[in-house]
Design a protein around this motif. Sequence first.
Motif, PDB file in Angstrom:
ATOM      1  N   MET A   1      -1.256  -8.476  -6.005  1.00 25.24           N
ATOM      2  CA  MET A   1      -0.546  -7.243  -5.788  1.00 25.24           C
ATOM      3  C   MET A   1      -0.485  -6.884  -4.308  1.00 25.24           C
ATOM      4  O   MET A   1      -0.139  -5.770  -3.951  1.00 25.24           O
ATOM      5  N   VAL A   2      -0.822  -7.813  -3.459  1.00 24.85           N
ATOM      6  CA  VAL A   2      -0.779  -7.591  -2.019  1.00 24.85           C
ATOM      7  C   VAL A   2       0.651  -7.292  -1.570  1.00 24.85           C
ATOM      8  O   VAL A   2       0.881  -6.404  -0.756  1.00 24.85           O
ATOM      9  N   SER A   5       1.686  -3.733  -2.364  1.00 28.35           N
ATOM     10  CA  SER A   5       1.001  -2.827  -1.450  1.00 28.35           C
ATOM     11  C   SER A   5       1.709  -2.817  -0.098  1.00 28.35           C
ATOM     12  O   SER A   5       1.880  -1.761   0.519  1.00 28.35           O
ATOM     13  N   ALA A   6       2.131  -3.983   0.362  1.00 32.37           N
ATOM     14  CA  ALA A   6       2.846  -4.081   1.633  1.00 32.37           C
ATOM     15  C   ALA A   6       4.209  -3.401   1.538  1.00 32.37           C
ATOM     16  O   ALA A   6       4.629  -2.707   2.470  1.00 32.37           O
ATOM     17  N   ILE A   7       4.906  -3.567   0.419  1.00 34.36           N
ATOM     18  CA  ILE A   7       6.214  -2.934   0.232  1.00 34.36           C
ATOM     19  C   ILE A   7       6.078  -1.416   0.317  1.00 34.36           C
ATOM     20  O   ILE A   7       6.939  -0.740   0.890  1.00 34.36           O
ATOM     21  N   GLU A   8       5.003  -0.875  -0.208  1.00 34.45           N
ATOM     22  CA  GLU A   8       4.777   0.571  -0.159  1.00 34.45           C
ATOM     23  C   GLU A   8       4.606   1.079   1.265  1.00 34.45           C
ATOM     24  O   GLU A   8       4.798   2.264   1.526  1.00 34.45           O
ATOM     25  N   LEU A  57       1.753  -8.886   5.973  1.00 36.57           N
ATOM     26  CA  LEU A  57       1.081  -9.941   5.210  1.00 36.57           C
ATOM     27  C   LEU A  57       0.282 -10.869   6.119  1.00 36.57           C
ATOM     28  O   LEU A  57      -0.818 -11.295   5.753  1.00 36.57           O
ATOM     29  N   GLU A  58       0.816 -11.169   7.291  1.00 35.10           N
ATOM     30  CA  GLU A  58       0.056 -11.984   8.240  1.00 35.10           C
ATOM     31  C   GLU A  58      -1.252 -11.290   8.610  1.00 35.10           C
ATOM     32  O   GLU A  58      -2.304 -11.919   8.637  1.00 35.10           O
ATOM     33  N   ASN A  59      -1.162  -9.992   8.905  1.00 33.20           N
ATOM     34  CA  ASN A  59      -2.362  -9.232   9.253  1.00 33.20           C
ATOM     35  C   ASN A  59      -3.350  -9.208   8.094  1.00 33.20           C
ATOM     36  O   ASN A  59      -4.552  -9.376   8.295  1.00 33.20           O
TER      37      ASN A  59
END
Length: 66
Positions: A1-2, A5-8, A57-59
Amino acid sequence: MVLFSAIEQLAENQSIAYTLHKIEGRSYQEVAEIMEVSVSSVESLLFRAKKRLQQLLENYYRENLE
């Protein structure tokens, strides 16, 4: 679900455009009609959303896989 979370964390209009196109499978034209913007605006929103998601996502993976 990463990913979700990033999209949010995206700007609201980027999040909406990304979700409609990539998750719901809508065309650029459909996204433009739903959001009441031009197709070129949708392209720009998606470009910025993808760049921002890449950074997020990289972070995340850099911090959590080291």
